[in-house]
Write a protein that holds these residues in place. Structure first.
Motif, PDB file in Angstrom:
ATOM      1  N   ALA A   1      -8.030   7.846  -9.741  1.00 48.84           N
ATOM      2  CA  ALA A   1      -8.044   9.012  -8.582  1.00 48.84           C
ATOM      3  C   ALA A   1      -8.008   8.409  -7.121  1.00 48.84           C
ATOM      4  CB  ALA A   1      -9.488   9.471  -8.331  1.00 48.84           C
ATOM      5  N   ASN A   2      -6.660   8.017  -7.186  1.00 46.13           N
ATOM      6  CA  ASN A   2      -6.172   7.300  -5.589  1.00 46.13           C
ATOM      7  C   ASN A   2      -5.853   8.210  -4.652  1.00 46.13           C
ATOM      8  OD1 ASN A   2      -5.877   4.880  -7.125  1.00 46.13           O
ATOM      9  ND2 ASN A   2      -3.771   5.087  -7.444  1.00 46.13           N
ATOM     10  N   GLY A   3      -6.355   7.865  -3.505  1.00 49.92           N
ATOM     11  CA  GLY A   3      -6.232   8.986  -2.335  1.00 49.92           C
ATOM     12  C   GLY A   3      -5.214   8.493  -1.209  1.00 49.92           C
ATOM     13  N   ILE A   4      -4.510   9.324  -0.370  1.00 47.92           N
ATOM     14  CA  ILE A   4      -4.000   9.016   0.531  1.00 47.92           C
ATOM     15  C   ILE A   4      -4.791   8.932   1.961  1.00 47.92           C
ATOM     16  CG2 ILE A   4      -1.778   9.779   1.891  1.00 47.92           C
ATOM     17  CD1 ILE A   4      -1.160  11.507  -0.295  1.00 47.92           C
ATOM     18  N   ALA A   5      -4.839   7.726   2.429  1.00 45.77           N
ATOM     19  CA  ALA A   5      -5.626   7.319   3.327  1.00 45.77           C
ATOM     20  C   ALA A   5      -4.936   7.656   5.027  1.00 45.77           C
ATOM     21  CB  ALA A   5      -6.180   6.172   3.427  1.00 45.77           C
ATOM     22  N   GLU A   6      -3.710   7.146   4.769  1.00 47.13           N
ATOM     23  CA  GLU A   6      -2.871   7.133   6.206  1.00 47.13           C
ATOM     24  C   GLU A   6      -1.334   7.217   5.561  1.00 47.13           C
ATOM     25  OE1 GLU A   6      -4.619   6.091   9.046  1.00 47.13           O
ATOM     26  OE2 GLU A   6      -6.236   5.570   8.216  1.00 47.13           O
ATOM     27  N   VAL A   7      -0.685   7.688   6.723  1.00 44.61           N
ATOM     28  CA  VAL A   7       0.844   7.877   6.626  1.00 44.61           C
ATOM     29  C   VAL A   7       1.301   6.962   7.649  1.00 44.61           C
ATOM     30  CG1 VAL A   7       3.132   9.247   6.765  1.00 44.61           C
ATOM     31  CG2 VAL A   7       1.081  10.003   5.377  1.00 44.61           C
ATOM     32  N   VAL A   8       2.140   6.304   7.366  1.00 44.51           N
ATOM     33  CA  VAL A   8       2.659   5.199   8.404  1.00 44.51           C
ATOM     34  C   VAL A   8       4.175   5.454   8.488  1.00 44.51           C
ATOM     35  CG1 VAL A   8       2.937   2.983   9.174  1.00 44.51           C
ATOM     36  CG2 VAL A   8       0.686   3.547   8.093  1.00 44.51           C
ATOM     37  N   ILE A   9       4.731   5.612   9.445  1.00 36.12           N
ATOM     38  CA  ILE A   9       6.170   5.581   9.630  1.00 36.12           C
ATOM     39  C   ILE A   9       6.827   4.598  10.421  1.00 36.12           C
ATOM     40  CG2 ILE A   9       8.170   7.116  10.468  1.00 36.12           C
ATOM     41  CD1 ILE A   9       6.702   9.562   9.747  1.00 36.12           C
ATOM     42  N   ASP A  10       7.908   3.654   9.897  1.00 34.74           N
ATOM     43  CA  ASP A  10       8.684   2.758  10.700  1.00 34.74           C
ATOM     44  C   ASP A  10       9.397   3.408  11.590  1.00 34.74           C
ATOM     45  OD1 ASP A  10      10.387   0.803  11.554  1.00 34.74           O
ATOM     46  OD2 ASP A  10      10.197  -0.526   9.888  1.00 34.74           O
ATOM     47  N   ASN A  11       8.944   3.255  13.154  1.00 31.85           N
ATOM     48  CA  ASN A  11       9.640   3.882  14.289  1.00 31.85           C
ATOM     49  C   ASN A  11      10.915   3.412  14.652  1.00 31.85           C
ATOM     50  OD1 ASN A  11       8.971   1.591  15.301  1.00 31.85           O
ATOM     51  ND2 ASN A  11       7.526   2.458  16.953  1.00 31.85           N
ATOM     52  N   ALA A  12      11.561   2.468  13.902  1.00 33.79           N
ATOM     53  CA  ALA A  12      12.776   1.947  14.170  1.00 33.79           C
ATOM     54  C   ALA A  12      13.610   2.383  12.836  1.00 33.79           C
ATOM     55  CB  ALA A  12      12.567   0.308  14.218  1.00 33.79           C
ATOM     56  N   THR A  13      13.114   2.240  11.690  1.00 31.76           N
ATOM     57  CA  THR A  13      13.855   2.775  10.553  1.00 31.76           C
ATOM     58  C   THR A  13      13.810   4.015   9.949  1.00 31.76           C
ATOM     59  OG1 THR A  13      12.440   1.695   9.080  1.00 31.76           O
ATOM     60  CG2 THR A  13      13.942   0.268   9.899  1.00 31.76           C
ATOM     61  N   SER A  14      12.520   4.717  10.477  1.00 36.63           N
ATOM     62  CA  SER A  14      12.301   6.125  10.110  1.00 36.63           C
ATOM     63  C   SER A  14      11.683   5.892   8.528  1.00 36.63           C
ATOM     64  CB  SER A  14      13.131   6.997  10.228  1.00 36.63           C
ATOM     65  OG  SER A  14      13.483   7.169  11.707  1.00 36.63           O
ATOM     66  N   GLU A  15      11.423   4.558   7.962  1.00 35.85           N
ATOM     67  CA  GLU A  15      11.245   4.762   6.531  1.00 35.85           C
ATOM     68  C   GLU A  15       9.767   5.027   6.525  1.00 35.85           C
ATOM     69  OE1 GLU A  15      11.684   2.315   2.429  1.00 35.85           O
ATOM     70  OE2 GLU A  15      12.343   1.247   4.304  1.00 35.85           O
ATOM     71  N   VAL A  16       9.106   5.757   5.568  1.00 39.03           N
ATOM     72  CA  VAL A  16       7.805   6.337   5.171  1.00 39.03           C
ATOM     73  C   VAL A  16       6.972   5.343   4.351  1.00 39.03           C
ATOM     74  CG1 VAL A  16       6.175   7.894   4.365  1.00 39.03           C
ATOM     75  CG2 VAL A  16       8.433   8.624   5.566  1.00 39.03           C
ATOM     76  N   TYR A  17       5.733   4.936   5.014  1.00 40.79           N
ATOM     77  CA  TYR A  17       4.933   4.009   4.051  1.00 40.79           C
ATOM     78  C   TYR A  17       3.518   4.953   4.111  1.00 40.79           C
ATOM     79  CZ  TYR A  17       8.305   0.720   5.095  1.00 40.79           C
ATOM     80  OH  TYR A  17       9.390  -0.384   4.807  1.00 40.79           O
ATOM     81  N   HIS A  18       2.677   4.554   3.168  1.00 39.81           N
ATOM     82  CA  HIS A  18       1.309   4.980   3.071  1.00 39.81           C
ATOM     83  C   HIS A  18       0.115   4.241   2.792  1.00 39.81           C
ATOM     84  CE1 HIS A  18       2.538   5.867  -1.021  1.00 39.81           C
ATOM     85  NE2 HIS A  18       0.921   5.837  -1.409  1.00 39.81           N
ATOM     86  N   VAL A  19      -0.935   4.441   3.150  1.00 32.54           N
ATOM     87  CA  VAL A  19      -2.079   3.562   2.913  1.00 32.54           C
ATOM     88  C   VAL A  19      -2.760   4.440   1.612  1.00 32.54           C
ATOM     89  CG1 VAL A  19      -4.252   2.504   3.485  1.00 32.54           C
ATOM     90  CG2 VAL A  19      -2.410   2.390   5.074  1.00 32.54           C
ATOM     91  N   GLU A  20      -3.094   3.608   0.617  1.00 32.72           N
ATOM     92  CA  GLU A  20      -3.506   4.342  -0.450  1.00 32.72           C
ATOM     93  C   GLU A  20      -4.919   3.711  -0.986  1.00 32.72           C
ATOM     94  OE1 GLU A  20      -0.498   5.508  -3.585  1.00 32.72           O
ATOM     95  OE2 GLU A  20      -1.821   4.293  -5.114  1.00 32.72           O
ATOM     96  N   SER A  21      -5.903   4.535  -1.071  1.00 37.98           N
ATOM     97  CA  SER A  21      -7.161   3.760  -1.445  1.00 37.98           C
ATOM     98  C   SER A  21      -7.318   4.006  -2.841  1.00 37.98           C
ATOM     99  CB  SER A  21      -8.266   4.834  -0.660  1.00 37.98           C
ATOM    100  OG  SER A  21      -8.094   6.336  -1.208  1.00 37.98           O
ATOM    101  N   ARG A  22      -7.743   2.850  -3.729  1.00 33.73           N
ATOM    102  CA  ARG A  22      -7.784   2.834  -4.978  1.00 33.73           C
ATOM    103  C   ARG A  22      -9.335   2.744  -5.369  1.00 33.73           C
ATOM    104  NH1 ARG A  22      -2.159  -0.583  -5.725  1.00 33.73           N
ATOM    105  NH2 ARG A  22      -0.888   1.036  -5.056  1.00 33.73           N
ATOM    106  N   PRO A  23      -9.797   3.542  -5.909  1.00 38.31           N
ATOM    107  CA  PRO A  23     -11.282   3.222  -6.405  1.00 38.31           C
ATOM    108  C   PRO A  23     -11.139   2.423  -7.737  1.00 38.31           C
ATOM    109  CG  PRO A  23     -10.920   5.799  -6.009  1.00 38.31           C
ATOM    110  CD  PRO A  23      -9.614   5.223  -5.953  1.00 38.31           C
ATOM    111  N   SER A  24     -10.146   2.538  -8.406  1.00 39.50           N
ATOM    112  CA  SER A  24     -10.107   1.845  -9.690  1.00 39.50           C
ATOM    113  C   SER A  24      -9.907   0.153  -9.230  1.00 39.50           C
ATOM    114  CB  SER A  24      -9.046   2.053 -10.575  1.00 39.50           C
ATOM    115  OG  SER A  24      -7.897   1.891 -10.050  1.00 39.50           O
ATOM    116  N   GLU A  25      -9.916  -0.126  -8.155  1.00 39.04           N
ATOM    117  CA  GLU A  25      -9.660  -1.774  -7.522  1.00 39.04           C
ATOM    118  C   GLU A  25     -10.619  -2.067  -6.659  1.00 39.04           C
ATOM    119  OE1 GLU A  25      -5.675  -2.559  -6.485  1.00 39.04           O
ATOM    120  OE2 GLU A  25      -4.717  -1.225  -8.093  1.00 39.04           O
ATOM    121  N   GLY A  26     -11.797  -1.394  -7.039  1.00 40.37           N
ATOM    122  CA  GLY A  26     -13.016  -1.685  -6.163  1.00 40.37           C
ATOM    123  C   GLY A  26     -13.075  -1.139  -4.945  1.00 40.37           C
TER     124      GLY A  26
END
Length: 662
Positions: free
Chosen positions: A23-48
């Motif tokens: 049951a991973n969750g999306i904690a944050e969305v992060v955009i590279d303001n120079a390249t516009s590529e999208v990243y996100h921070v994913e919370s992972r209950p299965s990994e502690g």
């Protein structure tokens, strides 16, 4: 052919294991303001319960197994990472330092860019244009780790020599430092005790200067908006170098404003009775995106009937916004895509689909084209997604109170496509009455498998947005001022009573159970100890709930250490008798409702001592009470095994008390 069976006994394919497994969750969305590529921070209950920075398009982890991309600034955290021109900077929970890593070389170990051995926490990092080695950030200094002595400042992190330079200090809290496009000005939000940010925060602007030695300094600081204890100004962002957008609740509702030519003014020709933004609980919250380089068009989320909606807003000002067709009922972390006009990203959720990272494009004043980029988890039954036919849809209701006030609730009816109802004539379903935290919070209406876990078994589910909840304007929030432990407790009992009578007749009042976490747990414990009808509920669950307001005032973290001043009507020194009177621990001898207590061992917001005191009081007189302490957990569950156990334990407790499980 559909079956019938008593409500609360239906067999459901939605198991605690299926809900929590992966049951991973999306904690944050992060955009590279120079390249516009999208990243996100994913919370992972299965990994502690750790959080990972992920490249969204390829699903590639940028941070490896040793790293936890999370900050504990203000305890609730948020905004732990940024990416600029392919370089990621993030706060690592293990030592609270900021690290740097190239997103093209994720196999290499990140390198620290802040000093070693310092009791500092960092968040809200911002790159300085023309000086990308300099990060402006919020720093929380725990050198003296007591709420009254923790210092919060805005600082500059020099990533070449790992040095820290103070930039702005003096207020109790700072958030969202925002650098103008050319790097010549800085805006930020600040507030001080006893205010919470939604009670009396301010926006400031200053000139950002670079010395001959390459150091940053601020000058010509000026107050833009907001007034202590009266007006909340929040969410600053630059539309252009000369125009700042922000929100203010000066009208009684959070509406968009602008600051230009030294003057602050509302963007709308007349105030709207909707909140364009949520209360600022987490540093990553942000309700809007500026959609073009000219700073003329914005996209804002707002709260309508307890749901998030979207508006296209003319940032030039003077006209009313345009409601945009939108399937999402929760909208979080709205951000523009820098290189493309009228495109943006947010975390969105509908009433019947998983949370997703959503990319949108405003193609007309009231139309957006949406694309789901990422949905990190899915409930699977036998390897296949659970059909949407099992989902009970939320029904928002405005209930009329006996004193002619209004109480906002959301009801989910029992629903399972394999059952047509009960085989007991005229039977009404048992109901879980859920009290959100905060207490200045709001029960969201996006899909929650935890709620469907109950409704698919023939239970009703009732979310109570009691007086004092957010999303319905400042007046609704302030109905709790001085009355925490009174109005929320009244509403906790009134809501199911109203729904059990005409014209609703939705639930069985003798089989209503109540649950809540944190401040919601306090309302639960209050309702069954010193509430107006303490024997009303058939059972109760407190998840890391507050039982002793005196100890809360003494030991809670800095962010909330003066929160109760407004909620209870004064400091503990001035009105100790109120704190004592409204503390459930002092009325535990009156609790006769069977109680389940679930608590995190490492909780710093509500320490385990509060749970254990109420448990001991009930246990010593042979009351019906169960207590489960989860090792390695804080204020809420982040580990998969504990999430699963908590779900199964709670349902089993209710089934045992109500005699639903033979």
């Amino acid at each position: 052919m559909s079956k019938t069976a008593p409500f609360g006994t239906w067999i459901s394919p939605i198991t605690a294991e299926s809900v929590t497994k992966g049951a991973n969750g999306i904690a944050e969305v992060v955009i590279d303001n120079a390249t516009s590529e999208v990243y996100h921070v994913e919370s992972r209950p299965s990994e502690g319960g750790r959080s990972v920075l992920v490249r969204t398009a390829t699903q590639q982890d940028i941070t490896g197994p040793k790293w936890n991309v999370r900050t504990m600034v203000q305890e609730y955290g948020g905004a732990p990472a940024i990416v600029h021109n392919g370089i990621a900077y993030f706060s690592h929970l293990g030592d609270n330092r900021v690290y740097r890593i190239s997103v093209s070389q994720p196999d290499k170990d990140p390198q620290p860019v802040t000093p070693e051995g310092k009791p500092y926490r960092y968040a809200c990092m911002e790159i300085v244009p023309e000086h990308p080695h300099l990060l402006i950030a919020v720093l929380e200094d725990h050198t003296v780790d007591e709420p009254a002595h923790i210092q919060t400042t805005i600082v500059v992190i020099n990533t070449t020599d790992s040095s820290i330079t103070n930039l702005q200090a003096g207020a109790d809290f700072y958030a969202l430092p925002k650098v103008s496009p050319k790097g010549t000005r800085l805006a930020w939000a600040q507030w001080s005790h006893p205010d919470m940010p939604w009670e009396g925060s301010q926006i400031y602007v200053a000139d950002l200067d670079v010395t001959d030695e390459g150091r940053l300094t601020l000058s010509n600081s000026r107050h833009v908006a907001g007034q202590k204890e009266k007006i909340s100004a929040a969410y600053p962002s630059w539309a252009t170098d000369d125009k700042l957008i922000f929100t203010s609740d000066e009208s009684g509702f959070i509406n968009p404003w602008k600051y230009e030519d030294g003057k602050a003014s509302p963007l709308f020709s007349k105030p709207m009775a909707e909140d364009f933004g949520h209360c600022y609980w987490k540093l990553s919250f942000f309700p809007y995106a500026i959609l073009d380089t000219l700073g003329e068009v914005g996209l804002f989320s707002a709260v309508k009937d307890g749901r998030d909606v979207l508006y296209a807003v003319d940032l030039m000002g003077g006209v009313q916004p345009e409601l945009v067709i939108n399937p999402y009922v929760t909208v979080e972390a709205v951000q523009p895509i820098p290189s493309v006009d009228r495109q943006f990203i947010f975390i969105g959720q509908t009433t019947n689909e998983e949370e997703a990272i959503v990319q949108g494009k405003l193609v007309a004043p009231s139309k957006i084209d949406f694309v789901d980029l990422k949905s990190p988890s899915q409930v699977l039954i036998g390897g296949s997604p659970l059909p949407a036919s099992f989902i009970s849809e939320p029904r928002p209701l405005a209930l009329t109170l006996p004193n002619d006030g209004v109480l906002h609730v959301v009801y989910y009816s029992p629903h399972n496509p394999e059952y047509s109802g009960s085989n007991i004539p005229d039977e009404k379903p048992p109901c879980v009455v859920n009290i959100h935290g905060g207490p200045t919070g709001l029960a969201a209406q996006g899909l929650s498998w935890g709620k469907q876990y109950f409704t698919s078994r023939g239970w009703g589910w009732l979310d109570v947005n009691f007086r004092g909840s957010s999303g319905y304007g400042r007046d609704y929030i302030e109905r709790m001022q001085g009355k925490w432990g009174v109005v929320d407790v009244e509403d906790t009992t009134l809501a199911p009573k109203i729904l059990s009578t005409k014209p609703y007749d939705l639930i069985d009042p003798k089989r209503a159970v109540v649950r809540g976490g944190s401040a919601g747990g306090y309302s639960v414990l209050s309702a069954i100890s010193h509430g107006p009808d303490p024997k009303f509920f058939a059972a109760a669950t407190s998840l890391y709930g507050i039982s002793d307001l005196c100890k809360l005032a003494e030991f809670t973290h800095k962010f909330e250490s003066r929160y109760v001043d407004h909620l209870l009507g004064g400091t503990i020194e001035d009105i100790r008798e109120v704190y004592e009177k409204r503390s459930p621990i002092n009325h535990a001898n009156k609790i006769v409702v069977p109680l389940l207590i679930l608590q995190g061992e490492d909780d710093k917001v509500v320490p385990k001592g509060q749970a254990e005191a109420i448990y001991k009081s009930i246990k010593d007189r042979d009351g019906v009470v169960e207590y489960k302490l989860y090792a390695g957990e804080g204020h809420g569950w982040r580990q998969e095994s504990n999430m699963r156990d908590a779900m199964e334990r709670e349902l089993g407790f209710y089934e045992q008390i109500l005699g639903l499980k033979k």
